[in-house]
Design an enzyme around this catalytic site. Sequence first.
Site, short mmCIF file in Angstrom:
data_model
loop_
_atom_site.label_atom_id
_atom_site.label_comp_id
_atom_site.label_asym_id
_atom_site.label_seq_id
_atom_site.Cartn_x
_atom_site.Cartn_y
_atom_site.Cartn_z
N ASP A 1 -25.70 108.74 -70.99
CA ASP A 1 -25.41 109.45 -69.73
C ASP A 1 -23.91 109.69 -69.69
OD1 ASP A 1 -27.98 109.44 -68.05
OD2 ASP A 1 -27.82 107.33 -68.62
N HIS B 1 -32.80 103.66 -57.90
CA HIS B 1 -32.48 102.46 -58.67
C HIS B 1 -32.91 101.20 -57.90
CE1 HIS B 1 -29.68 105.40 -60.45
NE2 HIS B 1 -29.83 104.69 -61.55
N ASP C 1 -37.73 108.66 -66.01
CA ASP C 1 -36.48 107.97 -65.71
C ASP C 1 -36.70 106.50 -66.08
OD1 ASP C 1 -33.89 107.45 -64.88
OD2 ASP C 1 -34.14 108.33 -62.89
#
Length: 342
Positions: free
Chosen positions: A69, A189, A259
């Site tokens: 990322d 998250h 994800d």
Amino acid sequence: MTASPAPRAFITGCAGTVLTPDEVAFLEEAAPWGLILFRRNVESPAQVAALVAAFRATVGRPDAPVLIDQEGGRVQRLAPPHWPAYPPADVFARRAEAGDTDGAAEAARLGARLMAADLAALGITVDCVPCADLRLPEGHGIIGDRAYGATPPQVAHLARAAAEGLMSGGVLPVLKHIPGHGRARADSHESLPVVETSRAELEATDFAPFRALADLPLGMTAHVVYAAIDPDRPATTSPMVIAEIIRGHIGFDGALMSDDLSMGALAGSLAHRAEASFAAGCDLALHCNGRLDEMTEVASRSPLLAGEAARRCAGALARLAAPEEIALDEARTRFSAMIAAS
């Protein structure tokens, strides 16, 4: 020469700056499609390059994807002093909103091209960029300045420029977070966001940038519930969202990864999460935290890459090309001037 066996349909992390003997044994046995790197895996250019090479040697595939990322701003795994600090997407968005749309796209493209040069020098072949989520006032700050703007045309234009910059530098982009995280009021998250907006409004807004970018080679799902489509499951584990929206309305035919399965938005064991993501239609399961027990659990539920998933993954890798020529020092000076003028 004997062909390498098919990899398993998951992407794994690792714990530190070198592979441990236990990780080597795991990688040899589990044969993941790819590796994703985080700040904990980064010490110096020589160390990262050696880690990338060690992963590929261990799995026996010289083209095994290595991901990171590297967006710029808050999300930048390669950072000073060894690598430049890059601005977040919001810098390009504000320039476009001030009226210089072409200049914003040029800067986004050049910044991504320079990041690609940093990554390619280490052997990293995939960057989890661009983030095509909208910047919306009700949205949680987890997106915030990572967005290329608030309107679908602007986000699609700038995200396209960033993707093109990466690909011209020999790095594949990942379109995220499909079909849109910008309206979510929670950080996935930590917990599961639920979006109550109507399907018609979502198609006109949140989903629209992804539809404009549906030709990109790789994508990543959002751990977000869209109540108007599937009130019970987030996109990552929803057959309805993946079939009707991601593959249907948006028309994305690239390789679709979840994800991170270890995020707080998802419930159940890691094995259950992996099974649910594959059952929903994900091609690849992504697991990031480097915990070997969790990695093993995800691997145990990840099939060998085959069928349409194998076709899409092979198609993505086939779009890797040698970097186009660029005078790096001159380009970095020009990019710095662009950012200073923003």
